[in-house]
Design an enzyme around this catalytic site. Structure first.
Site, PDB file in Angstrom:
ATOM      1  N   LYS A 199     -13.913  -7.005  -7.714  1.00 11.64           N
ATOM      2  CA  LYS A 199     -14.274  -7.296  -6.331  1.00 11.64           C
ATOM      3  C   LYS A 199     -15.788  -7.459  -6.247  1.00 11.64           C
ATOM      4  O   LYS A 199     -16.532  -6.630  -6.778  1.00 11.64           O
ATOM      5  CB  LYS A 199     -13.809  -6.173  -5.397  1.00 11.64           C
ATOM      6  CG  LYS A 199     -12.302  -6.061  -5.263  1.00 11.64           C
ATOM      7  CD  LYS A 199     -11.902  -4.903  -4.374  1.00 11.64           C
ATOM      8  CE  LYS A 199     -10.381  -4.804  -4.246  1.00 11.64           C
ATOM      9  NZ  LYS A 199      -9.958  -3.589  -3.518  1.00 11.64           N
TER      10      LYS A 199
ATOM     11  N   ILE B 153     -11.849  -6.245   3.548  1.00  7.44           N
ATOM     12  CA  ILE B 153     -11.449  -6.978   4.744  1.00  7.44           C
ATOM     13  C   ILE B 153     -12.637  -7.847   5.153  1.00  7.44           C
ATOM     14  O   ILE B 153     -13.587  -7.386   5.777  1.00  7.44           O
ATOM     15  CB  ILE B 153     -11.027  -6.029   5.870  1.00  7.44           C
ATOM     16  CG1 ILE B 153      -9.852  -5.181   5.407  1.00  7.44           C
ATOM     17  CG2 ILE B 153     -10.638  -6.821   7.120  1.00  7.44           C
ATOM     18  CD1 ILE B 153      -8.611  -5.979   5.037  1.00  7.44           C
TER      19      ILE B 153
ATOM     20  N   ASP C 124      -6.063 -12.333   1.181  1.00  7.46           N
ATOM     21  CA  ASP C 124      -5.321 -12.506   2.431  1.00  7.46           C
ATOM     22  C   ASP C 124      -6.071 -12.095   3.685  1.00  7.46           C
ATOM     23  O   ASP C 124      -5.613 -12.373   4.794  1.00  7.46           O
ATOM     24  CB  ASP C 124      -4.003 -11.729   2.355  1.00  7.46           C
ATOM     25  CG  ASP C 124      -4.207 -10.247   2.066  1.00  7.46           C
ATOM     26  OD1 ASP C 124      -5.321  -9.864   1.643  1.00  7.46           O
ATOM     27  OD2 ASP C 124      -3.256  -9.465   2.229  1.00  7.46           O
TER      28      ASP C 124
ATOM     29  N   ASP D 159      -9.086  -0.461 -10.290  1.00  7.15           N
ATOM     30  CA  ASP D 159      -9.812  -1.106  -9.187  1.00  7.15           C
ATOM     31  C   ASP D 159     -11.069  -0.301  -8.877  1.00  7.15           C
ATOM     32  O   ASP D 159     -12.153  -0.601  -9.374  1.00  7.15           O
ATOM     33  CB  ASP D 159      -8.914  -1.236  -7.962  1.00  7.15           C
ATOM     34  CG  ASP D 159      -9.626  -1.865  -6.767  1.00  7.15           C
ATOM     35  OD1 ASP D 159     -10.767  -2.332  -6.917  1.00  7.15           O
ATOM     36  OD2 ASP D 159      -9.044  -1.899  -5.660  1.00  7.15           O
TER      37      ASP D 159
ATOM     38  N   GLU E 147      -1.805  -0.544  -8.932  1.00  7.06           N
ATOM     39  CA  GLU E 147      -3.263  -0.589  -8.863  1.00  7.06           C
ATOM     40  C   GLU E 147      -3.836   0.780  -8.484  1.00  7.06           C
ATOM     41  O   GLU E 147      -3.372   1.410  -7.538  1.00  7.06           O
ATOM     42  CB  GLU E 147      -3.664  -1.645  -7.825  1.00  7.06           C
ATOM     43  CG  GLU E 147      -5.141  -1.937  -7.744  1.00  7.06           C
ATOM     44  CD  GLU E 147      -5.423  -3.087  -6.780  1.00  7.06           C
ATOM     45  OE1 GLU E 147      -6.583  -3.224  -6.371  1.00  7.06           O
ATOM     46  OE2 GLU E 147      -4.477  -3.829  -6.432  1.00  7.06           O
TER      47      GLU E 147
ATOM     48  N   LYS F 250       0.826  -1.194   0.000  1.00  8.52           N
ATOM     49  CA  LYS F 250       0.000   0.000   0.000  1.00  8.52           C
ATOM     50  C   LYS F 250       0.872   1.261   0.000  1.00  8.52           C
ATOM     51  O   LYS F 250       1.841   1.364   0.763  1.00  8.52           O
ATOM     52  CB  LYS F 250      -0.907   0.010   1.233  1.00  8.52           C
ATOM     53  CG  LYS F 250      -1.934  -1.122   1.257  1.00  8.52           C
ATOM     54  CD  LYS F 250      -2.991  -0.970   0.187  1.00  8.52           C
ATOM     55  CE  LYS F 250      -4.100  -2.000   0.328  1.00  8.52           C
ATOM     56  NZ  LYS F 250      -5.163  -1.829  -0.678  1.00  8.52           N
TER      57      LYS F 250
ATOM     58  N   ASP G 284      -0.403  -0.678  -4.612  1.00  6.13           N
ATOM     59  CA  ASP G 284      -1.795  -0.224  -4.606  1.00  6.13           C
ATOM     60  C   ASP G 284      -1.843   1.156  -3.974  1.00  6.13           C
ATOM     61  O   ASP G 284      -1.657   1.305  -2.762  1.00  6.13           O
ATOM     62  CB  ASP G 284      -2.670  -1.196  -3.818  1.00  6.13           C
ATOM     63  CG  ASP G 284      -4.152  -0.847  -3.928  1.00  6.13           C
ATOM     64  OD1 ASP G 284      -4.489   0.137  -4.616  1.00  6.13           O
ATOM     65  OD2 ASP G 284      -4.974  -1.569  -3.326  1.00  6.13           O
TER      66      ASP G 284
END
Length: 365
Positions: free
Chosen positions: A268, A298, A323, A244, A219, A162, A191
């Site tokens: 997503k 998350i 993850d 994204d 990203e 990030k 990202d």
């Protein structure tokens, strides 16, 4: 297979370490868990986390959309007539993509259970094992370097780093520090979470390429609405650029593809409103020769299982960002796909393979 009940409940699980991006800092994973109960005794599971800074959806809005609009509209419908069901789900209210995604997951879980196959096989069955990356939260360069080493030692060979929270030169320093610590054999994906402007993005990406930092892709470097800026970055850099937050819908994907604003697309389920629309995005991208990654918010293993099953079913989905369950202090989900370090294996049980979430069934409304 008639829908008799649609229930919701809230869950909250602390994270092992605060999750920091250019958009937010998170210490607890919250979500609305959805179950759909049918007259044949089957139950489908879904999940929707609140990600206000991306989707605009809160716990309250997710529950409200499901309980007051989606539940009365879908109750009594036959899930096996799924084209009718999904068309109605996306027609009865605009946006609210997280609420739609949770219900969509539960519907697909039911359809695969009806066919007595794991969901990834119902959707296409391309592969049954995936490799996830692991996310390095944005912090001071030294801390990020230490975190990167820890994750590599844990067996991860792809890191999603990030950036975008402050000065562009500090971001370059962050990546340089990480690369120095982990060597050249580990993939690094960046990202920015919309944290850069187009000129800074071009400077930073080209500078990191000149420094031979080995960045695989970047990203969402610019604001989600800045399609022109995204195209400028894509046209001005050799490093592949991934859209994204710019892509919620098939219509967004078509705009990205038509104008060649990005080299890759991150799908997503919380943005697309679930698997039904995610499939349309992937088909458009595949026809244009654009590979996709499937990512997540998350989430617990409910939402991640659904995303992983979708990703495993498609040849064109070539990168995986699953993850978040590994970041949780506790796994409250029974059943579902299985982790072994950086590897994810789809279970052999039908649907998502999930049998329960949390301890108290009566907590569902």
């Amino acid at each position: 297979m008639i829908i008799e009940k649609i229930k919701t409940k809230r869950i909250a699980v602390p994270l092992r370490k605060p999750f920091k991006t250019a958009l937010r800092t998170l210490e607890t994973a919250e979500a609305v868990i959805v179950t759909i109960h049918c007259d044949n005794g089957l139950t489908g599971f879904g999940e929707a986390p609140p990600t206000i800074v991306v989707t605009g959806d809160s716990l309250e809005s997710i529950e409200g959309a499901i309980q007051h609009t989606i539940r009365p509209a879908l109750t009594g419908m036959d899930v096996t007539n799924f084209e009718q069901v999904f068309q109605k789900l996306h027609r009865i209210l605009v946006r609210n993509t997280s609420a739609k995604a949770a219900v969509d997951m539960a519907l697909f879980d039911l359809l695969a259970k009806k066919m007595n196959v794991p969901l990834y096989q119902y959707l296409g069955g391309y592969q049954n094992e995936l490799e996830t990356d692991y996310t390095v939260s944005v912090n001071a360069p030294e801390e990020m370097g230490e975190d990167a080493v820890e994750y590599v030692n844990d067996g991860f060979t792809v890191l999603k780093v990030k950036v975008g929270i402050d000065d562009i030169h500090k971001d370059i320093e962050r990546i340089s520090e990480i690369r120095k610590r982990i060597g050249n054999d580990i993939k690094i994906r960046l990202d920015a979470n919309q944290g850069w402007n187009p000129k800074d993005a071009v400077f930073a990406i080209n500078k990191m390429a000149d420094m031979d930092l080995g960045v695989e892709l970047v990203e969402q470097p610019v604001k989600a609405y800045d399609f022109e800026g995204l195209k400028m970055v894509t046209d001005s850099t050799i490093t592949p650029i991934m859209a994204d937050e710019s892509v919620f819908s098939p219509e967004d994907a078509l705009r990205i593809i038509t104008n060649r604003c990005a080299d890759l697309i991150n799908i997503k389920l919380m943005k697309s409103g679930g698997i039904y629309k995610a499939e349309a995005i992937n088909r458009l991208a595949e026809a244009a020769g654009i590979e996709c990654m499937t990512g997540s918010m998350i989430e617990t293993r409910v939402g991640i299982s659904a995303a992983a099953h979708f990703a495993a079913s498609k040849k064109n989905v070539t990168r995986f960002d699953f993850d978040s369950p590994l970041m949780l202090k506790e796994d409250i989900v029974n059943g579902g796909m299985v982790y072994s370090k950086n590897k994810i294996t789809m279970q052999t049980e039908p649907g998502l393979g999930i049998t329960s979430v949390g301890e108290f069934e009566e907590a569902y409304k």
